[in-house]
Motif scaffolding. Structure first.
Motif, PDB file in Angstrom:
ATOM      1  N   LEU A   1       0.827  -1.206   0.000  1.00 46.49           N
ATOM      2  CA  LEU A   1       0.000   0.000   0.000  1.00 46.49           C
ATOM      3  C   LEU A   1       0.864   1.261   0.000  1.00 46.49           C
ATOM      4  N   LEU A   2       1.872   1.310   0.851  1.00 41.51           N
ATOM      5  CA  LEU A   2       2.753   2.480   0.910  1.00 41.51           C
ATOM      6  C   LEU A   2       3.514   2.679  -0.401  1.00 41.51           C
ATOM      7  N   PHE A   3       3.996   1.605  -0.983  1.00 45.78           N
ATOM      8  CA  PHE A   3       4.703   1.705  -2.260  1.00 45.78           C
ATOM      9  C   PHE A   3       3.767   2.196  -3.358  1.00 45.78           C
ATOM     10  N   SER A   4       2.535   1.712  -3.367  1.00 47.11           N
ATOM     11  CA  SER A   4       1.549   2.156  -4.363  1.00 47.11           C
ATOM     12  C   SER A   4       1.263   3.644  -4.219  1.00 47.11           C
ATOM     13  N   LEU A   5       1.111   4.115  -2.986  1.00 52.44           N
ATOM     14  CA  LEU A   5       0.878   5.546  -2.754  1.00 52.44           C
ATOM     15  C   LEU A   5       2.086   6.382  -3.177  1.00 52.44           C
ATOM     16  N   LEU A   6       3.275   5.885  -2.927  1.00 48.68           N
ATOM     17  CA  LEU A   6       4.492   6.589  -3.326  1.00 48.68           C
ATOM     18  C   LEU A   6       4.590   6.701  -4.847  1.00 48.68           C
ATOM     19  N   VAL A   7       4.313   5.640  -5.562  1.00 46.16           N
ATOM     20  CA  VAL A   7       4.365   5.651  -7.026  1.00 46.16           C
ATOM     21  C   VAL A   7       3.290   6.591  -7.585  1.00 46.16           C
ATOM     22  N   ALA A   8       2.080   6.528  -7.026  1.00 39.79           N
ATOM     23  CA  ALA A   8       0.997   7.404  -7.496  1.00 39.79           C
ATOM     24  C   ALA A   8       1.334   8.876  -7.229  1.00 39.79           C
TER      25      ALA A   8
ATOM     26  N   MET B   1       3.096  14.171  -9.459  1.00 35.83           N
ATOM     27  CA  MET B   1       3.990  15.335  -9.512  1.00 35.83           C
ATOM     28  C   MET B   1       4.627  15.487 -10.884  1.00 35.83           C
ATOM     29  N   VAL B   2       5.045  14.393 -11.490  1.00 37.81           N
ATOM     30  CA  VAL B   2       5.643  14.446 -12.818  1.00 37.81           C
ATOM     31  C   VAL B   2       4.628  14.949 -13.837  1.00 37.81           C
ATOM     32  N   TYR B   3       3.407  14.459 -13.759  1.00 36.84           N
ATOM     33  CA  TYR B   3       2.351  14.890 -14.672  1.00 36.84           C
ATOM     34  C   TYR B   3       2.054  16.381 -14.491  1.00 36.84           C
ATOM     35  N   GLN B   4       1.956  16.838 -13.252  1.00 42.16           N
ATOM     36  CA  GLN B   4       1.667  18.246 -12.975  1.00 42.16           C
ATOM     37  C   GLN B   4       2.771  19.146 -13.503  1.00 42.16           C
ATOM     38  N   ASN B   5       4.012  18.763 -13.289  1.00 43.00           N
ATOM     39  CA  ASN B   5       5.143  19.559 -13.806  1.00 43.00           C
ATOM     40  C   ASN B   5       5.131  19.621 -15.328  1.00 43.00           C
TER      41      ASN B   5
END
Length: 166
Positions: free
Chosen positions: A23-30, A35-39
């Motif tokens: 779950l934590l890894f999934s949240l980190l990837v999302a 952030m990459v998409y927003q930039n």
């Protein structure tokens, strides 16, 4: 001799920790992907305004690339590109009140800068006329500055006639 398998607390704890780490890894990837998409979209939006303004200007100038089709004139002491049409009238392209503006008027009307329609917000629009080496063409150097101060420049070759100030 019936023996039941014994459940160890370590088995439950391991399963819980495995699910929690997933779950934590999934949240980190999302979050990273977001952030990459927003930039990326912010960068595209910042460049869109000035590129769109240059494309618009280039298309208008190419449409009027005929004898006496494009001139430079001042409109209320503002340098303007003037695009002439025999049947429909005159277009003025100029920078006024924080925007690239276009004014379409009949030749008999007296235009003023505040009459134009805002095309896009900019913080600057400049142009200069250069003569091509062969003398029969004009090169128009156009620079637009977006609201964040970034400049974009285009050179537009007009082949039908040399530009002149009127």
């Amino acid at each position: 001799m019936n023996s039941k398998p014994t459940r160890h607390s370590i088995d439950t704890l391991f399963t819980f920790l495995l699910l929690l780490s997933f779950l934590l890894f999934s949240l980190l990837v999302a979050g990273t992907g977001s952030m990459v998409y927003q930039n990326g979209t912010d960068s595209l939006n910042k460049n869109y305004t000035s590129r769109m303004a240059l494309s618009y200007l280039a298309e208008k100038l190419r449409q009027h690339d005929h004898t006496d089709g494009v001139n430079v004139r001042e409109l209320d002491d503002i340098p303007s590109l003037v695009l002439y049409e025999e049947q429909n009238g005159t277009h003025y392209l100029y920078f006024y009140d924080g925007a690239l503006r276009e004014l379409f008027t009949q030749a008999s009307n007296v235009p003023s800068a505040d009459m134009g329609t805002a095309i896009t917000e900019l913080s600057g629009f400049t142009f200069s006329v250069e003569s091509a080496p062969n003398g029969s063409e004009s090169v128009l150097l156009i620079t637009v500055t977006d609201t964040e101060g970034r400049n974009n420049t285009a050179r537009i070759h007009l082949s039908a006639a040399a530009l002149s100030k009127t």
